[in-house]
Structures are given as C-alpha cells and as structure tokens.
Design a protein around this motif. Structure first.
Motif, PDB file in Angstrom:
ATOM      1  N   PRO A  85       0.596  -1.308  -0.090  1.00 18.57           N
ATOM      2  CA  PRO A  85      -0.050   0.103  -0.086  1.00 18.57           C
ATOM      3  C   PRO A  85       0.794   1.245   0.143  1.00 18.57           C
ATOM      4  O   PRO A  85       2.184   1.053   0.421  1.00 18.57           O
ATOM      5  N   SER A  86       0.337   2.521  -0.235  1.00 20.18           N
ATOM      6  CA  SER A  86       1.006   3.531  -0.332  1.00 20.18           C
ATOM      7  C   SER A  86       1.048   4.085   1.248  1.00 20.18           C
ATOM      8  O   SER A  86       0.427   3.528   2.054  1.00 20.18           O
ATOM      9  N   PRO A  87       2.064   5.044   1.370  1.00 17.37           N
ATOM     10  CA  PRO A  87       2.459   5.388   2.747  1.00 17.37           C
ATOM     11  C   PRO A  87       1.168   5.999   3.534  1.00 17.37           C
ATOM     12  O   PRO A  87       0.558   6.968   2.918  1.00 17.37           O
ATOM     13  N   GLY A  88       1.002   5.453   4.761  1.00 16.20           N
ATOM     14  CA  GLY A  88      -0.229   6.177   5.475  1.00 16.20           C
ATOM     15  C   GLY A  88      -1.423   5.461   5.185  1.00 16.20           C
ATOM     16  O   GLY A  88      -2.355   5.922   5.844  1.00 16.20           O
ATOM     17  N   TRP A  89      -1.581   4.766   4.104  1.00 16.99           N
ATOM     18  CA  TRP A  89      -2.875   3.876   4.115  1.00 16.99           C
ATOM     19  C   TRP A  89      -3.441   3.001   5.213  1.00 16.99           C
ATOM     20  O   TRP A  89      -2.401   2.195   5.606  1.00 16.99           O
ATOM     21  N   THR A  90      -4.473   3.116   5.284  1.00 19.83           N
ATOM     22  CA  THR A  90      -5.205   2.146   6.374  1.00 19.83           C
ATOM     23  C   THR A  90      -6.447   1.547   5.704  1.00 19.83           C
ATOM     24  O   THR A  90      -6.957   1.995   4.937  1.00 19.83           O
ATOM     25  N   GLY A  91      -6.808   0.532   6.286  1.00 20.18           N
ATOM     26  CA  GLY A  91      -7.985  -0.479   5.662  1.00 20.18           C
ATOM     27  C   GLY A  91      -7.206  -1.406   4.697  1.00 20.18           C
ATOM     28  O   GLY A  91      -6.125  -1.975   4.637  1.00 20.18           O
ATOM     29  N   ASP A  92      -8.221  -1.779   4.018  1.00 12.11           N
ATOM     30  CA  ASP A  92      -8.083  -2.917   2.922  1.00 12.11           C
ATOM     31  C   ASP A  92      -7.243  -2.205   1.865  1.00 12.11           C
ATOM     32  O   ASP A  92      -7.204  -1.396   0.984  1.00 12.11           O
ATOM     33  N   GLU A  93      -5.939  -2.852   1.874  1.00 14.60           N
ATOM     34  CA  GLU A  93      -4.840  -2.659   0.721  1.00 14.60           C
ATOM     35  C   GLU A  93      -5.339  -2.763  -0.698  1.00 14.60           C
ATOM     36  O   GLU A  93      -4.852  -1.913  -1.211  1.00 14.60           O
ATOM     37  N   THR A  94      -6.282  -3.581  -0.747  1.00 14.27           N
ATOM     38  CA  THR A  94      -6.461  -3.703  -1.973  1.00 14.27           C
ATOM     39  C   THR A  94      -7.270  -2.601  -2.561  1.00 14.27           C
ATOM     40  O   THR A  94      -7.397  -2.473  -3.991  1.00 14.27           O
ATOM     41  N   ASP A  96      -6.739   0.691  -2.020  1.00 15.32           N
ATOM     42  CA  ASP A  96      -5.745   1.742  -2.223  1.00 15.32           C
ATOM     43  C   ASP A  96      -5.321   1.837  -3.616  1.00 15.32           C
ATOM     44  O   ASP A  96      -4.824   1.181  -4.405  1.00 15.32           O
ATOM     45  N   PRO A  97      -5.934   3.169  -4.364  1.00 18.78           N
ATOM     46  CA  PRO A  97      -5.800   3.513  -5.532  1.00 18.78           C
ATOM     47  C   PRO A  97      -4.307   3.465  -6.129  1.00 18.78           C
ATOM     48  O   PRO A  97      -4.001   3.257  -7.219  1.00 18.78           O
ATOM     49  N   LYS A  98      -3.202   3.742  -5.072  1.00 16.70           N
ATOM     50  CA  LYS A  98      -2.024   3.897  -5.382  1.00 16.70           C
ATOM     51  C   LYS A  98      -1.171   2.713  -4.843  1.00 16.70           C
ATOM     52  O   LYS A  98       0.085   2.598  -4.813  1.00 16.70           O
ATOM     53  N   ARG A  99      -1.700   1.451  -4.513  1.00 18.28           N
ATOM     54  CA  ARG A  99      -1.090   0.437  -3.911  1.00 18.28           C
ATOM     55  C   ARG A  99      -0.362  -0.396  -5.313  1.00 18.28           C
ATOM     56  O   ARG A  99      -0.534   0.157  -6.384  1.00 18.28           O
ATOM     57  N   THR A 100       0.494  -1.164  -4.963  1.00 18.99           N
ATOM     58  CA  THR A 100       1.418  -1.744  -5.976  1.00 18.99           C
ATOM     59  C   THR A 100       1.789  -3.303  -5.744  1.00 18.99           C
ATOM     60  O   THR A 100       1.572  -3.400  -4.477  1.00 18.99           O
ATOM     61  N   PHE A 102       4.670  -6.206  -5.745  1.00 20.65           N
ATOM     62  CA  PHE A 102       6.160  -6.159  -5.921  1.00 20.65           C
ATOM     63  C   PHE A 102       6.359  -6.647  -7.573  1.00 20.65           C
ATOM     64  O   PHE A 102       5.683  -7.239  -8.090  1.00 20.65           O
ATOM     65  N   SER A 103       7.407  -5.949  -8.227  1.00 20.91           N
ATOM     66  CA  SER A 103       7.819  -6.023  -9.548  1.00 20.91           C
ATOM     67  C   SER A 103       7.115  -4.997 -10.287  1.00 20.91           C
ATOM     68  O   SER A 103       7.200  -4.947 -11.504  1.00 20.91           O
ATOM     69  N   GLU A 104       6.125  -4.011  -9.712  1.00 20.23           N
ATOM     70  CA  GLU A 104       5.456  -2.989 -10.552  1.00 20.23           C
ATOM     71  C   GLU A 104       6.367  -1.558 -10.172  1.00 20.23           C
ATOM     72  O   GLU A 104       6.690  -0.798 -11.214  1.00 20.23           O
ATOM     73  N   LEU A 105       6.542  -1.318  -8.842  1.00 19.34           N
ATOM     74  CA  LEU A 105       7.219   0.044  -8.427  1.00 19.34           C
ATOM     75  C   LEU A 105       8.655  -0.619  -7.615  1.00 19.34           C
ATOM     76  O   LEU A 105       9.472   0.094  -7.795  1.00 19.34           O
ATOM     77  N   HIS A 106       8.378  -1.475  -6.738  1.00 18.02           N
ATOM     78  CA  HIS A 106       9.661  -2.013  -5.987  1.00 18.02           C
ATOM     79  C   HIS A 106       9.907  -3.347  -6.732  1.00 18.02           C
ATOM     80  O   HIS A 106       9.223  -4.229  -7.175  1.00 18.02           O
ATOM     81  N   GLN A 107      11.355  -3.696  -6.498  1.00 16.45           N
ATOM     82  CA  GLN A 107      11.927  -4.940  -7.163  1.00 16.45           C
ATOM     83  C   GLN A 107      11.096  -6.050  -6.768  1.00 16.45           C
ATOM     84  O   GLN A 107      10.697  -6.227  -5.537  1.00 16.45           O
ATOM     85  N   GLY A 108      10.915  -7.008  -7.514  1.00 16.50           N
ATOM     86  CA  GLY A 108      10.296  -8.339  -7.320  1.00 16.50           C
ATOM     87  C   GLY A 108      10.870  -9.158  -6.431  1.00 16.50           C
ATOM     88  O   GLY A 108      12.044  -9.193  -6.138  1.00 16.50           O
TER      89      GLY A 108
END
Length: 321
Positions: A85-94, A96-100, A102-108
């Motif tokens: 999830p994006s920093p500071g997000w709480t609740g259902d991670e799925t 979060d419109p800015k969720r990613t 692994f292998s999308e924004l951060h190395q997989g």
C-alpha cells in the motif's frame, strides 16, 4: 545476486526479453527488511510484466515476481504478502488506488533476496513447505478472496470455475471443496478435466458445454472466451466474480441477461494481509495444500514461463533461487 528480470518490454514476444542473471542486492528503505527467498511462484502477472503491461520502460530493469517464502533477517520462516500500500494507507490494501505489487514499483521476489515492508511478513507454519507457502500470496489468496470474501455464496451452493488447470482455478477447487461448496469446472482437454476431478471437483465439462443445471456462482479468470458462457450458466440472482481475463478484455456484454435475471457482477483483486493470514490458517486447520505442477531452479525459469505461456499447467509453477 541471481534474479529473473526484464530490461525492455516485448508485447508480442515476451519470452524474448526474459533474463536470468546477476542483479544488485536490494536497497532497504526505513521500515523495510530483507528476506532470503527459498521459493517463489510464477503468475500471469509476470508474463504481463515482460509485455510491459503495468510496467513502463522507465522502471526497468525490474526483477519479476510478486510473492515468496523464505527466511527473514532473524532466520524465521516467513511468507511475503505481495500487495504494497501507499504510505499512510489504512484499511483494505486492495482498495488503495496507489497500491502496487512487487515487480511494479519495487523490485520483485524472483531473486535470491528481496526487500519488503516489515508489515508484509507473516509466519510460515512448519507444516507448509517453502514451495507450498510461495503459492499462497497471489493465486491462492486471489481464489480465497473471490470465493469467501467477495462472492456472498454459501457452502452447499454450486460454483462453476472457468478453466480447470491454472493456479487460481486449482486453488478455487481445493478451497471450495474443503469449505463444502459443490465445485464444477470447465476445461479444454480431457486431461485437464480429469486432473480437476482428481483434485476434488464434483463435475467437469468441456469449455462452453451446456450444464445440467444453472449454478449459483461463477468464478471467472479467463475473460473473452468464456464470458458469455459464464453469464448464461447462472441462475436468476446469481453472481459472477472476476479476477482476471487471460484471453482478453472484450467480452460480449450480455447486458440484457444480466439485468433481466438480476445477476451480480463482482470484481476481485488479490487480497489483504489479514485474508492471507486467514488463508494460511485454513491450510493449517484443514490440511489443504497448493497443487504444484513443477518445481524448477531459478536458472531454468524460461521453461516455467514457456509452460505458462503455452497453457501447459496443472497447478502452480515454482522456482527455487
């Protein structure tokens, strides 16, 4: 460190850009940690990454892989939840419109070592092998959320799974059977249908076949090829849950049937950390385990990708770095 990665996209020939070789060890941001990867499972998301879907050129080179099981920095056996999830997000991670993943924004995770947020780690039960645990955070978690969180269906009802042999489909069969649903499946070949029956499916049919009766729910991951059949297979008031479209995103809408018979069309994406924890617990309590088609060393990743691309699967494909 050894890793499977992509440096440039190839929409028409994804296997041509799959690389297996040396990559730098991961950088560890504050609040993150590292995991020594013991097993990682292959998902359709990884083929999409090779095509550049959801992964622009400017983020490459990118190590592939969304889930893993291994050892944390203290030597504890852990399972990695793949949703970041994006920093500071709480609740259902799925949600979060800015969720990613692994292998999308951060190395997989398809490497000897991966950096992950500390909150993304869950204990691996001793009764689960690393290979089995590595199958849970994507395909099996997707199936768990589809069936138990999003569908609204109850044990005893009839559920049709479109496609009998992939990771999500086999997970749906095993989990649904363990929870008391009547599980029906479709499959393109007699071999795939027989394998689904051996897993616990109650009945198996050819793709697009007329069913003996309409069903309460359909689990849909295939897309364009099966969509019309999915809608026509539902009882009035039934539900179709969609978590993918491996054959394309342009189905015949069947809108008239949807509104006239009051069907529900529900989207479902991955699952939360809490749902992964519940899935792990379910595996421990019931004894159900992921079906592993083949386990390969990471150096032979190409063979696994070829099997998935060609549809030669009967469960999950797992790599061991």
């Amino acid at each position: 460190m050894l890793a499977a990665f992509v440096s440039t996209p190839a929409p028409e020939d994804p296997l041509s850009v799959l690389e297996v070789g040396d990559r730098p060890e991961p950088e560890v941001p504050e609040g993150w940690t590292t995991v020594q990867v013991k097993a990682v499972s292959l998902n359709h998301h990884d083929l999409s990454s090779l095509k550049g879907i959801g992964l622009p050129q400017e983020r490459m080179p990118m190590i592939l892989g969304t889930d893993a099981a291994g050892l944390d920095e203290d030597g504890n056996e852990v399972v990695v939840h793949g949703v970041v999830p994006s920093p500071g997000w709480t609740g259902d991670e799925t949600l979060d419109p800015k969720r990613t993943l692994f292998s999308e924004l951060h190395q997989g995770t398809m490497a000897e070592k991966v950096a992950v947020p500390k909150r993304n780690l869950l204990p691996k039960p001793a009764g689960l092998s690393f290979a089995e645990a590595a199958c849970l955070p994507t395909a099996w978690l997707t199936a768990y959320r589809m069936l138990f969180v999003r569908s609204g269906l109850r044990p005893g009802q009839t559920v049709l799974v479109q496609g009998a042999s992939g990771g999500v489909a086999t997970a749906l069969i095993v989990l649904g059977r363990a929870a008391g649903y009547r599980m029906w499946v479709t499959g393109r070949s007699e071999e795939k249908r027989a394998a689904a029956l051996a897993l616990g499916a109650d009945q198996a049919f050819e793709t697009g076949a007329r069913l003996p009766e309409r069903v309460d729910g359909v689990m849909e991951t295939v897309g364009e090829v099966t969509w019309s059949h999915s809608i026509k297979s539902l009882k009035p008031g039934g539900v179709v849950v969609i978590s993918g479209a491996t054959t394309g995103f342009n189905p015949g809408a069947e809108l008239n049937r949807i509104f006239f018979t009051q069907l529900s069309v529900i989207g479902s994406t991955m699952g939360t950390r809490a749902e992964l924890e519940a899935l792990i617990q379910m595996c421990s309590v019931t004894g159900v385990r992921p079906l592993i088609d083949v386990e390969l060393p990471l150096t032979e990743a190409r063979e696994g990708f070829e099997r998935m691309l060609e549809g030669r699967t009967a469960g999950k494909i797992v790599f061991t770095p």
